[in-house]
Motif scaffolding. Structure first.
Motif, PDB file in Angstrom:
ATOM      1  N   HIS A   1      -7.192  -6.207  -5.104  1.00 48.10           N
ATOM      2  CA  HIS A   1      -6.859  -4.790  -5.234  1.00 48.10           C
ATOM      3  C   HIS A   1      -5.849  -4.326  -4.188  1.00 48.10           C
ATOM      4  N   ARG A   2      -5.470  -5.190  -3.267  1.00 49.41           N
ATOM      5  CA  ARG A   2      -4.529  -4.788  -2.229  1.00 49.41           C
ATOM      6  C   ARG A   2      -3.126  -4.625  -2.795  1.00 49.41           C
ATOM      7  N   GLN A   3      -2.419  -3.632  -2.277  1.00 51.94           N
ATOM      8  CA  GLN A   3      -1.113  -3.253  -2.803  1.00 51.94           C
ATOM      9  C   GLN A   3      -0.045  -3.412  -1.715  1.00 51.94           C
ATOM     10  N   ASP A   4       1.102  -3.948  -2.092  1.00 51.30           N
ATOM     11  CA  ASP A   4       2.150  -4.236  -1.116  1.00 51.30           C
ATOM     12  C   ASP A   4       2.697  -2.992  -0.433  1.00 51.30           C
ATOM     13  N   ASP A   5       2.648  -1.861  -1.121  1.00 51.07           N
ATOM     14  CA  ASP A   5       3.237  -0.651  -0.541  1.00 51.07           C
ATOM     15  C   ASP A   5       2.261   0.106   0.357  1.00 51.07           C
ATOM     16  N   LEU A   6       1.025  -0.352   0.430  1.00 51.82           N
ATOM     17  CA  LEU A   6       0.011   0.334   1.238  1.00 51.82           C
ATOM     18  C   LEU A   6      -0.350  -0.479   2.476  1.00 51.82           C
ATOM     19  N   GLN A   7      -0.818   0.220   3.493  1.00 54.44           N
ATOM     20  CA  GLN A   7      -1.368  -0.426   4.684  1.00 54.44           C
ATOM     21  C   GLN A   7      -2.862  -0.610   4.463  1.00 54.44           C
ATOM     22  N   HIS A   8      -3.316  -1.864   4.433  1.00 59.93           N
ATOM     23  CA  HIS A   8      -4.731  -2.158   4.240  1.00 59.93           C
ATOM     24  C   HIS A   8      -5.373  -2.557   5.559  1.00 59.93           C
ATOM     25  N   PHE A   9      -6.590  -2.083   5.761  1.00 62.41           N
ATOM     26  CA  PHE A   9      -7.317  -2.381   6.992  1.00 62.41           C
ATOM     27  C   PHE A   9      -8.809  -2.275   6.708  1.00 62.41           C
ATOM     28  N   GLN A  10      -9.597  -2.833   7.600  1.00 65.14           N
ATOM     29  CA  GLN A  10     -11.047  -2.887   7.427  1.00 65.14           C
ATOM     30  C   GLN A  10     -11.721  -1.961   8.438  1.00 65.14           C
ATOM     31  N   VAL A  11     -12.722  -1.235   7.974  1.00 62.73           N
ATOM     32  CA  VAL A  11     -13.513  -0.385   8.850  1.00 62.73           C
ATOM     33  C   VAL A  11     -14.992  -0.683   8.599  1.00 62.73           C
ATOM     34  N   MET A  12     -15.726  -0.992   9.650  1.00 62.09           N
ATOM     35  CA  MET A  12     -17.144  -1.341   9.535  1.00 62.09           C
ATOM     36  C   MET A  12     -17.980  -0.412  10.400  1.00 62.09           C
ATOM     37  N   VAL A  13     -19.047   0.116   9.807  1.00 58.91           N
ATOM     38  CA  VAL A  13     -20.047   0.887  10.526  1.00 58.91           C
ATOM     39  C   VAL A  13     -21.405   0.411  10.042  1.00 58.91           C
TER      40      VAL A  13
ATOM     41  N   THR B   1     -22.055  -0.819   6.389  1.00 58.24           N
ATOM     42  CA  THR B   1     -20.906  -0.376   5.601  1.00 58.24           C
ATOM     43  C   THR B   1     -19.652  -1.119   6.033  1.00 58.24           C
ATOM     44  N   ASP B   2     -19.029  -1.816   5.087  1.00 57.37           N
ATOM     45  CA  ASP B   2     -17.841  -2.627   5.345  1.00 57.37           C
ATOM     46  C   ASP B   2     -16.790  -2.257   4.306  1.00 57.37           C
ATOM     47  N   LEU B   3     -15.837  -1.436   4.707  1.00 61.14           N
ATOM     48  CA  LEU B   3     -14.848  -0.906   3.772  1.00 61.14           C
ATOM     49  C   LEU B   3     -13.486  -1.553   3.985  1.00 61.14           C
ATOM     50  N   ASP B   4     -12.818  -1.872   2.886  1.00 62.72           N
ATOM     51  CA  ASP B   4     -11.414  -2.265   2.909  1.00 62.72           C
ATOM     52  C   ASP B   4     -10.631  -1.068   2.388  1.00 62.72           C
ATOM     53  N   ILE B   5      -9.723  -0.552   3.194  1.00 64.22           N
ATOM     54  CA  ILE B   5      -9.056   0.711   2.903  1.00 64.22           C
ATOM     55  C   ILE B   5      -7.551   0.507   2.846  1.00 64.22           C
ATOM     56  N   GLY B   6      -6.931   1.092   1.832  1.00 62.27           N
ATOM     57  CA  GLY B   6      -5.480   1.091   1.731  1.00 62.27           C
ATOM     58  C   GLY B   6      -4.963   2.511   1.679  1.00 62.27           C
ATOM     59  N   ILE B   7      -3.972   2.807   2.509  1.00 57.93           N
ATOM     60  CA  ILE B   7      -3.353   4.130   2.531  1.00 57.93           C
ATOM     61  C   ILE B   7      -1.836   3.960   2.663  1.00 57.93           C
ATOM     62  N   ARG B   8      -1.096   5.044   2.497  1.00 59.73           N
ATOM     63  CA  ARG B   8       0.343   5.005   2.716  1.00 59.73           C
ATOM     64  C   ARG B   8       0.630   4.549   4.150  1.00 59.73           C
ATOM     65  N   LYS B   9       1.599   3.675   4.275  1.00 56.42           N
ATOM     66  CA  LYS B   9       1.853   3.053   5.575  1.00 56.42           C
ATOM     67  C   LYS B   9       2.173   4.071   6.653  1.00 56.42           C
ATOM     68  N   GLU B  10       2.890   5.138   6.286  1.00 55.81           N
ATOM     69  CA  GLU B  10       3.286   6.118   7.288  1.00 55.81           C
ATOM     70  C   GLU B  10       2.113   6.973   7.762  1.00 55.81           C
TER      71      GLU B  10
END
Length: 248
Positions: free
Chosen positions: A12-24, A27-36
């Protein structure tokens, strides 16, 4: 449960997005947002958002442990926290316990918060996705040992979002399933509902003969936009589902 270090996350990762992992905690989330939009401060804010999502749920479960253990629909009081009521209602519609909706509910809670800061956002939580997008995107399907695994994808259009895209499998992952599906993927504007219905549909599949009745079951539930069910080399689909090759 590492699924080869969660390699399915690449689907599901997209080349135009910044993907990163956040864990609490769990809860282990893989998140993609606009790079800027990415910043260390945003990551910290997302961690705080996850905590604000988890806290009322954890507090409620301490008071009402039956909520967490239930495998069938479970009623909660009117003054229960919003996330608890959302999960309970999703379980009621799907005919399963409310915890079947927890991953989708958390993904949606966090995703909607991030969407206020990034016009494009993808939050994946154990195979359950919340997506808000301004462009056409492709989400690959991981279906275990099925020959269809990693070969087909869902094409998602902006007007379909915000959208929950949730997957259940009787062969992959830690979630409880009474079926043997390679994958069931459910689309709904409610990620919590998509998660619960994916679990319910997964429970129905023991063999290829069960695929048609499973998508028929999903089609009868209010709020479900589409269903894809896979067992071995066969699939059945209903609703707003556009399948495309994964690597084109």
């Amino acid at each position: 449960m590492d699924f080869s270090e969660r390699t399915y996350r690449q689907l599901h990762r997209q080349d135009d997005l910044q993907h990163f992992q956040v864990m609490v905690q769990e809860t282990d989330l893989d998140i993609g947002i606009r790079k800027e939009r990415f910043s260390p401060e945003l990551v910290k804010w997302i961690e705080d958002t996850i905590c604000s999502c988890r806290k009322p749920l954890e507090t409620y479960i301490q008071k009402d442990p039956g909520f967490q253990k239930a495998l069938i629909p479970y009623e909660v009081p009117e003054d229960a926290p919003l996330i608890v009521k959302t999960m309970s209602e999703a379980g009621r519609l799907a005919g399963v316990g409310p915890m079947a909706a927890v991953a989708g509910a958390v993904a949606e809670w966090v995703g909607k918060a991030i969407a206020k800061r990034s016009r494009d956002v993808i939050v994946e939580n154990g195979g359950d996705i919340f997506m808000k997008t301004t462009r056409i995107r492709k989400v690959g399907i991981f279906a275990g040992d099925s020959p269809l695994s990693n070969r087909i994808a869902l094409e998602i259009h902006p007007e379909q979002t915000p959208l929950g895209i949730c997957t259940s499998s009787g062969k992959v992952g830690p979630s409880l399933s009474f079926g043997k599906a390679d994958a069931v993927v459910i689309l709904s504007t409610s990620a919590a509902l998509a998660d619960a219905v994916a679990t319910a549909c997964g429970n129905l599949i023991q063999s290829e003969r069960d695929l048609e009745k499973t998508v028929e079951f999903a089609s009868q539930i209010p709020g479900i936009k589409g269903c894809l069910a896979i067992k071995n080399d066969q699939l059945a689909a209903w609703g707003t589902i556009k399948l495309v090759p994964m690597n084109v």
